[in-house]
Write an enzyme that holds these catalytic residues in place. Structure first.
Site, short mmCIF file in Angstrom:
data_model
loop_
_atom_site.label_atom_id
_atom_site.label_comp_id
_atom_site.label_asym_id
_atom_site.label_seq_id
_atom_site.Cartn_x
_atom_site.Cartn_y
_atom_site.Cartn_z
N GLY A 175 0.81 -1.20 0.00
CA GLY A 175 0.00 0.00 0.00
C GLY A 175 0.85 1.25 0.00
CB VAL A 210 -2.22 -7.26 0.32
CG1 VAL A 210 -1.11 -6.32 -0.13
CG2 VAL A 210 -3.39 -6.50 0.90
CE1 TYR A 247 -9.72 0.72 8.49
CE2 TYR A 247 -9.93 1.51 10.75
CZ TYR A 247 -9.22 1.46 9.56
OH TYR A 247 -8.03 2.13 9.44
CE LYS A 292 -6.39 -0.82 9.95
NZ LYS A 292 -5.20 -1.00 9.08
CB SER A 328 0.74 3.70 -4.68
OG SER A 328 -0.59 3.37 -4.30
NE ARG A 329 -4.50 7.31 -3.83
CZ ARG A 329 -5.80 7.34 -4.12
NH1 ARG A 329 -6.38 6.30 -4.67
NH2 ARG A 329 -6.51 8.43 -3.88
CB SER A 357 -6.95 2.09 12.98
OG SER A 357 -7.90 3.05 13.39
#
Length: 256
Positions: free
Chosen positions: A15, A67, A159, A163, A17-18, A146
């Site tokens: 991850g 991934v 989410y 995590k 690229s951004r 997170s």
């Protein structure tokens, strides 16, 4: 020339690229690492990161892989090892967001998608890369979690679940690899001024972008990707820290 904290090492940033991953890739390169930049879709963004790293005098290449797909992960790892010769640092920063529904309104496929990217994807990459790290001078695994992993919010169960699973992976791996001298740690940001953070801030407060909450945030600004990258750079260089979870939220949330 000042010695960097990752001189002569190779990092794979999933991850990368951004957002947070991009900042980590650039920071590790600034600290002397060569960097393999993983991306899922945005090849142009990944190549921009690669261009910046090469301009700074380090080796870099972009590698496409989702991934959550173990076959794509295996092909990517084979390509990375073939080009760079080995990987010393794995940073798993790939992630997707929840859709903000309450548990009773959540599509049953959403928890699976979130778990596959955040937790299973990290597991795949660790399974593939950690064995060769045992033969390196030093190995580091940093998994991006997170604050929601330990402090779930309404509307974000998939989410938070993903995590929490990611952090369980880190805890187990840290114990397993301690005899091999591999460091495994978790970085858990709060709200970060990225595309994903902007969407979250808009959904919860109505602002256009997260940075509009700077005045309400600790130390006068919402967490920036570079703040997270600072912590990653520390973790991959400090000699006596493993199995830890470091929260990067300034001590309070601007969303409150």
């Amino acid at each position: 020339m000042t010695q960097g904290r990752a001189d002569g090492r190779v990092a794979l940033v999933a991850g990368g690229s951004r957002g947070i991953g991009r900042a980590i890739a650039l920071r590790l390169a600034a600290e002397g690492a060569d960097v393999a930049v993983n991306y899922r879709r945005d090849a142009e963004a990944a190549e921009q990161v690669v261009t910046e790293i090469r301009a700074a005098g380090r080796k870099a290449s972009a590698f496409a892989a989702s991934v959550d797909d173990p076959e794509q992960d295996a092909a990517m790892v084979e390509a990375v090892l073939g080009e760079f010769g080995g990987v010393d640092i794995l940073v798993h920063s790939a992630g997707i967001a929840s859709r903000g529904q309450r548990v009773t309104d959540t599509d049953p496929g959403e928890p699976l998608r979130l778990m596959a990217t955040h937790a299973f994807g990290a597991h795949h990459l660790c399974r593939l890369l950690v064995p060769q790290m045992r033969e390196r001078t030093r190995g580091d695994v940093v998994l991006l979690s997170s604050v929601a992993g330990a402090n779930p919010m309404a509307g974000g169960a998939p989410y938070s679940m993903a995590k929490a699973a990611l952090e369980a992976l880190a805890g187990s791996l840290a114990q397993e690899e301690l005899p091999h001298g591999i460091h495994v740690n978790v970085v858990a940001p709060g709200l970060v001024a990225t595309d994903m953070g902007d969407r979250l801030a808009h959904a919860l407060t109505g602002v256009g972008v997260a940075a509009e909450l700077d005045a309400k945030a600790p130390f006068g600004h919402v967490c920036r990707p570079e703040d997270v990258a600072d912590v990653v750079a520390f973790l991959v260089s400090t000699p006596y820290v493993t199995g830890q979870r470091i929260t990067v939220d300034g001590g309070a949330s601007p969303l409150r």
